[in-house]
Design a protein around this motif. Structure first.
Motif, short mmCIF file in Angstrom:
data_model
loop_
_atom_site.label_atom_id
_atom_site.label_comp_id
_atom_site.label_asym_id
_atom_site.label_seq_id
_atom_site.Cartn_x
_atom_site.Cartn_y
_atom_site.Cartn_z
N PRO A 13 0.83 -1.21 0.00
CA PRO A 13 0.00 0.00 0.00
C PRO A 13 0.87 1.26 0.00
O PRO A 13 1.86 1.34 0.73
CB PRO A 13 -0.79 -0.13 1.32
CG PRO A 13 -0.83 -1.59 1.59
CD PRO A 13 0.46 -2.15 1.08
N GLY A 14 0.54 2.20 -0.85
CA GLY A 14 1.31 3.45 -0.96
C GLY A 14 2.50 3.35 -1.89
O GLY A 14 3.28 4.30 -2.01
N GLU A 15 2.63 2.22 -2.59
CA GLU A 15 3.80 2.00 -3.44
C GLU A 15 3.43 1.98 -4.92
O GLU A 15 2.35 1.51 -5.28
CB GLU A 15 4.42 0.64 -3.10
CG GLU A 15 5.90 0.67 -2.89
CD GLU A 15 6.46 -0.70 -2.53
OE1 GLU A 15 7.57 -0.69 -2.04
OE2 GLU A 15 5.82 -1.75 -2.74
N LYS A 16 4.37 2.43 -5.77
CA LYS A 16 4.23 2.30 -7.23
C LYS A 16 5.39 1.43 -7.69
O LYS A 16 6.56 1.79 -7.50
CB LYS A 16 4.29 3.68 -7.88
CG LYS A 16 3.93 3.70 -9.34
CD LYS A 16 4.21 5.06 -9.98
CE LYS A 16 3.12 6.07 -9.70
NZ LYS A 16 3.18 7.24 -10.62
N LYS A 17 5.10 0.30 -8.31
CA LYS A 17 6.15 -0.64 -8.71
C LYS A 17 6.01 -0.99 -10.19
O LYS A 17 4.89 -1.22 -10.68
CB LYS A 17 6.05 -1.95 -7.90
CG LYS A 17 6.46 -1.81 -6.45
CD LYS A 17 7.97 -1.82 -6.23
CE LYS A 17 8.58 -3.20 -6.33
NZ LYS A 17 8.27 -4.04 -5.19
N THR A 18 7.13 -1.05 -10.90
CA THR A 18 7.09 -1.47 -12.30
C THR A 18 7.52 -2.93 -12.42
O THR A 18 8.24 -3.45 -11.56
CB THR A 18 8.05 -0.61 -13.16
OG1 THR A 18 9.37 -0.75 -12.65
CG2 THR A 18 7.64 0.84 -13.16
N LEU A 71 1.53 10.29 -13.49
CA LEU A 71 0.84 11.28 -12.65
C LEU A 71 0.15 10.66 -11.44
O LEU A 71 -0.29 11.37 -10.55
CB LEU A 71 -0.19 12.05 -13.50
CG LEU A 71 0.39 12.93 -14.62
CD1 LEU A 71 -0.71 13.42 -15.55
CD2 LEU A 71 1.15 14.11 -14.02
N LEU A 72 0.04 9.33 -11.39
CA LEU A 72 -0.66 8.69 -10.27
C LEU A 72 0.17 8.81 -8.99
O LEU A 72 1.38 8.58 -9.00
CB LEU A 72 -0.89 7.20 -10.57
CG LEU A 72 -1.93 6.85 -11.64
CD1 LEU A 72 -1.91 5.34 -11.90
CD2 LEU A 72 -3.32 7.31 -11.21
N ASP A 73 -0.50 9.15 -7.90
CA ASP A 73 0.17 9.23 -6.60
C ASP A 73 -0.49 8.23 -5.64
O ASP A 73 -1.60 8.47 -5.17
CB ASP A 73 0.05 10.66 -6.05
CG ASP A 73 0.78 10.81 -4.72
OD1 ASP A 73 1.26 9.79 -4.17
OD2 ASP A 73 0.85 11.95 -4.23
N PRO A 74 0.18 7.11 -5.36
CA PRO A 74 -0.45 6.08 -4.51
C PRO A 74 -0.75 6.56 -3.09
O PRO A 74 -1.63 6.03 -2.43
CB PRO A 74 0.60 4.95 -4.49
CG PRO A 74 1.89 5.59 -4.86
CD PRO A 74 1.54 6.73 -5.76
N LYS A 75 -0.04 7.61 -2.67
CA LYS A 75 -0.28 8.16 -1.31
C LYS A 75 -1.62 8.88 -1.23
O LYS A 75 -2.13 9.15 -0.15
CB LYS A 75 0.84 9.15 -0.95
CG LYS A 75 2.25 8.56 -0.99
CD LYS A 75 2.59 7.87 0.32
CE LYS A 75 4.05 7.48 0.44
NZ LYS A 75 4.45 6.40 -0.48
N LYS A 76 -2.19 9.20 -2.40
CA LYS A 76 -3.47 9.93 -2.42
C LYS A 76 -4.55 9.10 -3.10
O LYS A 76 -5.52 9.66 -3.61
CB LYS A 76 -3.29 11.26 -3.17
CG LYS A 76 -2.35 12.23 -2.49
CD LYS A 76 -2.21 13.50 -3.31
CE LYS A 76 -1.29 14.48 -2.60
NZ LYS A 76 -0.96 15.63 -3.46
#
Ligand SMILES: [Zn+2]
Length: 329
Positions: A13-18, A71-76
């Motif tokens: 949760p809160g992470e962006k992973k490729t 542009l995606l912000d996982p924190k929001k």
């Protein structure tokens, strides 16, 4: 929220992973794989799977998915967005609708559910459908006019006919006020996804004869704005979604050209023009200047798309017309 795992990559949760999801190997031993990103929000919510590059020449939506993902912000965010900008990498590299090296199944958009032991294109369909689609509550298969057509305005085609199916398409916001039911779900990703309980739609915009910097950039921006509105609509991001005052439900027709040759447009053949059934739209000339075919409007409708280049190829669509089913609010 919990950890999301797909295609061998996981995101907390809160992470962006490729990640890369391997489909097979090229003859030289390098991987044929899907590049994807998991953006896992800090709060619970649905999972949206966003796919482009089913057709490798429909690049407005490919760049749109790449830019939207950045542009995606996982924190929001609430819920998860999984983005796959290019599903058919060989087709993308060749800037072609399908993989030109594929001898059995050129068009990835006609062969779902695919086969685990089929041709390369069938394997892509099978692996994607069984690894990625089961993770999703909502799916978008993003397309465009490609090399063969230019589409006059963006529109969303939803699978199914329930209020929830239509509501998903409405979420794209004010610039996507043309929507419509899918005329067929056979062999398509969005049709196969709906059969598996995933609310699905196809998006269409842009195309080859209008890709100078300004119109190309405007179409990409418009695509990203629609997706950002959709996230608000699904309550995955904060903010008030916007909507048009009404939506026009459309049905599409694709008159086909029986012969090859040079295309001459008639004065009625203009994007957005209202035409009566039987109105000549274009003439096909052979290399002696003789008219070998006149393509007419098959219905009373409006010109929705035109050929990307003024050379006819037998069996190709001359573009598209649309008819209005009704207006809804
Ligand atoms: Zn397409």
């Amino acid at each position: 929220m919990s950890i999301v795992e797909v295609g061998g990559t996981s995101a907390r949760p809160g992470e962006k992973k490729t990640g890369h999801f391997k489909i097979s190997e090229r003859p030289d031993g390098s991987d044929i794989s899907l590049s994807f990103t998991i953006t896992n929000g800090v709060n619970p919510g649905p999972t949206l799977l966003l796919t482009a590059g089913t057709h490798g020449d429909e690049v407005e939506s490919v760049l749109g998915v790449v830019r939207f993902t950045k542009l995606l912000d996982p924190k929001k965010m609430s819920g998860t967005v999984i983005t796959v900008p290019v599903l058919n990498s060989y087709a993308f590299e060749a800037w072609s609708r399908g993989n030109p090296l594929e001898r059995y199944h050129f068009d990835l958009a006609r062969i779902y559910p695919g086969r685990s032991d089929g041709s390369l294109t069938e394997m892509i369909a099978y692996r994607y459908l069984n690894e990625f689609v089961p993770k999703a509550n909502f799916l978008i298969d993003a397309h465009g006019g490609g090399n063969t057509t230019y589409i006059h305005f963006p529109y969303a085609i939803y699978q199914g006919s329930s209020e929830a199916d239509i509501d998903f398409a409405k979420g794209m916001g004010p610039e996507w006020n043309f929507i419509g039911p899918a005329s067929s779900s056979k062999g398509t990703l969005s049709g196969a996804a709906l059969e598996r309980g995933v609310t699905s739609m196809t998006l269409e915009l842009g195309g080859s004869s209008n890709r100078l910097p300004k119109p190309y950039g405007e179409n990409v921006d418009l695509f990203v704005r629609g997706l950002q509105n959709l996230l608000k609509h699904l309550k995955m991001t904060d903010g008030k979604p916007e909507y048009p005052s009404s939506w026009t439900l459309i049905e599409r027709k694709e008159p086909r050209m029986k012969n090859g040759g040079l295309i001459e447009y008639t004065p009625d053949c203009k994007l957005g023009n209202a035409v009566k059934k039987g109105t000549p739209l274009l003439k096909i000339l052979n290399l002696y200047g003789d008219v070998v075919e006149i393509v007419e409007a098959p219905v009373d409708g409006y010109v929705l798309a035109l050929p990307g280049q003024p050379v006819a190829y037998p069996g190709e669509p001359m573009g598209m017309l649309y008819t209005v089913i009704k207006t809804i609010s």
